[in-house]
Design a protein around this motif. Structure first.
Motif, PDB file in Angstrom:
ATOM      1  N   MET A 162       1.157  -1.380   0.094  1.00 47.41           N
ATOM      2  CA  MET A 162      -0.142  -0.353  -0.140  1.00 47.41           C
ATOM      3  C   MET A 162       0.602   1.229   0.121  1.00 47.41           C
ATOM      4  O   MET A 162       0.441   2.233  -0.725  1.00 47.41           O
ATOM      5  N   LYS A 163       2.037   1.270   0.969  1.00 46.66           N
ATOM      6  CA  LYS A 163       2.727   2.130   0.570  1.00 46.66           C
ATOM      7  C   LYS A 163       3.285   2.788  -0.698  1.00 46.66           C
ATOM      8  O   LYS A 163       3.432   3.757  -1.601  1.00 46.66           O
ATOM      9  N   LEU A 164       3.953   1.659  -1.078  1.00 43.78           N
ATOM     10  CA  LEU A 164       3.842   2.165  -2.955  1.00 43.78           C
ATOM     11  C   LEU A 164       3.048   1.975  -3.652  1.00 43.78           C
ATOM     12  O   LEU A 164       2.984   3.227  -4.592  1.00 43.78           O
ATOM     13  N   GLU A 165       1.644   1.616  -3.414  1.00 39.45           N
ATOM     14  CA  GLU A 165       0.206   1.854  -4.789  1.00 39.45           C
ATOM     15  C   GLU A 165       0.106   3.922  -4.041  1.00 39.45           C
ATOM     16  O   GLU A 165      -0.114   4.481  -5.226  1.00 39.45           O
ATOM     17  N   LEU A 166       0.331   4.569  -2.974  1.00 43.42           N
ATOM     18  CA  LEU A 166       0.067   5.259  -3.028  1.00 43.42           C
ATOM     19  C   LEU A 166       1.257   5.830  -3.307  1.00 43.42           C
ATOM     20  O   LEU A 166       0.800   7.408  -4.028  1.00 43.42           O
ATOM     21  N   ILE A 167       2.157   6.264  -3.453  1.00 40.69           N
ATOM     22  CA  ILE A 167       3.492   6.353  -4.189  1.00 40.69           C
ATOM     23  C   ILE A 167       3.493   6.450  -5.318  1.00 40.69           C
ATOM     24  O   ILE A 167       3.751   7.921  -6.405  1.00 40.69           O
ATOM     25  N   ALA A 168       2.950   5.228  -6.231  1.00 45.10           N
ATOM     26  CA  ALA A 168       2.561   5.455  -7.904  1.00 45.10           C
ATOM     27  C   ALA A 168       1.282   6.228  -7.644  1.00 45.10           C
ATOM     28  O   ALA A 168       1.217   7.143  -9.422  1.00 45.10           O
ATOM     29  N   LYS A 170       0.113   9.025  -7.082  1.00 39.99           N
ATOM     30  CA  LYS A 170       0.444  10.415  -6.762  1.00 39.99           C
ATOM     31  C   LYS A 170       1.784  10.834  -7.621  1.00 39.99           C
ATOM     32  O   LYS A 170       1.251  12.106  -8.187  1.00 39.99           O
ATOM     33  N   SER A 171       2.451  10.374  -8.351  1.00 39.12           N
ATOM     34  CA  SER A 171       3.272  10.352  -9.398  1.00 39.12           C
ATOM     35  C   SER A 171       2.413  10.122 -10.375  1.00 39.12           C
ATOM     36  O   SER A 171       2.897  10.901 -11.296  1.00 39.12           O
ATOM     37  N   ASN A 172       1.250   9.255 -10.417  1.00 38.03           N
ATOM     38  CA  ASN A 172       0.764   9.486 -12.380  1.00 38.03           C
ATOM     39  C   ASN A 172      -0.357   9.677 -11.633  1.00 38.03           C
ATOM     40  O   ASN A 172      -1.500   9.717 -13.108  1.00 38.03           O
ATOM     41  N   LEU A 173      -0.824  10.614 -11.009  1.00 44.05           N
ATOM     42  CA  LEU A 173      -1.272  11.863 -10.268  1.00 44.05           C
ATOM     43  C   LEU A 173      -3.135  10.953 -10.856  1.00 44.05           C
ATOM     44  O   LEU A 173      -4.131  11.936 -11.357  1.00 44.05           O
ATOM     45  N   ARG A 174      -3.471  10.134 -10.255  1.00 42.24           N
ATOM     46  CA  ARG A 174      -4.629   8.863 -10.353  1.00 42.24           C
ATOM     47  C   ARG A 174      -5.639   9.903  -8.831  1.00 42.24           C
ATOM     48  O   ARG A 174      -4.712  10.191  -7.989  1.00 42.24           O
ATOM     49  N   SER A 175      -6.207   9.702  -8.631  1.00 38.79           N
ATOM     50  CA  SER A 175      -7.350   9.676  -8.175  1.00 38.79           C
ATOM     51  C   SER A 175      -7.839   8.426  -7.280  1.00 38.79           C
ATOM     52  O   SER A 175      -8.554   8.316  -6.485  1.00 38.79           O
ATOM     53  N   LYS A 176      -8.023   7.221  -7.990  1.00 41.90           N
ATOM     54  CA  LYS A 176      -8.406   5.993  -7.675  1.00 41.90           C
ATOM     55  C   LYS A 176      -7.766   5.073  -6.746  1.00 41.90           C
ATOM     56  O   LYS A 176      -6.562   5.107  -7.779  1.00 41.90           O
ATOM     57  N   ALA A 177      -7.447   4.412  -5.868  1.00 39.99           N
ATOM     58  CA  ALA A 177      -6.785   3.908  -5.320  1.00 39.99           C
ATOM     59  C   ALA A 177      -6.840   2.395  -5.576  1.00 39.99           C
ATOM     60  O   ALA A 177      -7.417   2.183  -6.109  1.00 39.99           O
ATOM     61  N   CYS A 178      -6.112   1.888  -5.634  1.00 39.34           N
ATOM     62  CA  CYS A 178      -5.694   0.980  -6.277  1.00 39.34           C
ATOM     63  C   CYS A 178      -5.844   0.348  -7.527  1.00 39.34           C
ATOM     64  O   CYS A 178      -6.539  -0.417  -7.804  1.00 39.34           O
TER      65      CYS A 178
END
Length: 289
Positions: A162-168, A170-178
């Motif tokens: 989940m830490k990596l998911e949060l970083i990715a 933000k990096s890709n400017l996504r609004s949807k988690a996972c």
């Protein structure tokens, strides 16, 4: 003159410091073959494969801050991957930023300093003429990897994920988690070609063992037959060496003690019988009283 020497000394010192503290870009490679002192990796992924010497690996990657072409962690025995916990940015414009494949024991992913995680941009590829549905666009991919099991069972593994998911995100400017664009778990079975290859190998091995078994059986039977023949020859030799009595008696003795006549040859060639002599019989008379 003094000022000129001082200036030259200062300039040389600046060049030395710049060389020491400057960035060093290296092409991606197997980590054990990587140059020392690299700060940036590009062109090819940085690959961690098989059993690695921890001391050598840490020396090779200790200065890396930015990876442009992604990382691949393949068939290691690691439980915790923390070789790149000091890296700040990991990207890959040609595929996933992180690929973990066939790591049997992997449970933890430690990227403490990571601030950017970004894989291939799916939208840009869709707009190009080389779009392929089989291409991987996810930021992180797990292929037949143990982490996929640990992620669903162990809290620490889930937290790392989940830490990596949060970083990715933000990096890709996504609004949807996972998002599906963040990760992919691939669980592929062995291909039919590899199964056919193993089947052929097993058949060949079976044929070889069968031939060897028949060969050794033939040798055993042949040796048994040879032993039987040798035993038979020895028995025949023993029978031939036993002496046979060919002498005949000249006269036979009767039960009463008398002898029977034996035949003798005369000079003329005729045979005459010679009677054996017996002692004269005596007549006992009663004594006079």
């Amino acid at each position: 003159m003094f000022n000129m020497n001082s200036m030259l000394l200062m300039l040389s010192s600046l060049f030395i410091l710049q060389g020491v503290s400057g960035d060093k870009t290296c092409s991606g490679n197997e980590v054990q073959n990587l140059d020392n002192g690299c700060t940036k990796i590009d062109k090819n992924p940085l690959v961690f494969r098989g059993n690695l010497d921890e001391k050598i690996v840490r020396e090779k990657v200790q200065n890396i801050k930015y990876i442009v072409s992604g990382i691949e962690v393949i068939e290691t025995e690691l439980e915790t991957f923390d070789y790149l916990k000091h890296v700040e940015r990991i990207q890959n414009s040609n595929g996933p930023a992180m690929l973990f494949k066939k790591n049997k024991n992997l449970k933890r992913l430690n990227f403490t300093s990571l601030g950017e995680l970004k894989g291939k941009d799916k939208q840009k590829v869709r707009n190009s003429n080389i779009f392929n549905q089989n291409l991987l666009f996810q930021d992180i991919v797990f292929e037949n990897d143990h982490f996929a099991q640990a992620f669903s069972k162990e809290a620490d593994s889930f937290d790392d994920f989940m830490k990596l998911e949060l970083i990715a995100r933000k990096s890709n400017l996504r609004s949807k988690a996972c998002s599906n664009e963040f990760y992919q778990f691939i669980n592929q079975k062995e291909s039919s070609d590899s199964k056919k290859t193993w089947t052929i190998i097993m058949i060949i091995a079976g044929v070889i063992f069968t031939i060897m078994d028949l060969f050794f059986t033939w040798i055993f039977v042949k040796e048994c037959c040879a032993r039987r023949k040798n035993k038979a020859k020895k028995r025949n030799k023993v029978k031939e060496n036993v002496p046979v009595d060919t002498t005949t008696p000249s006269a036979s003795t009767t039960p009463s003690g008398s002898t029977t006549p034996s035949a003798t040859s005369t000079p003329s060639g005729s045979t005459t019988s010679i009677a054996s002599t017996a002692p004269p019989a005596t007549i006992e008379t009663p004594r006079d009283k």
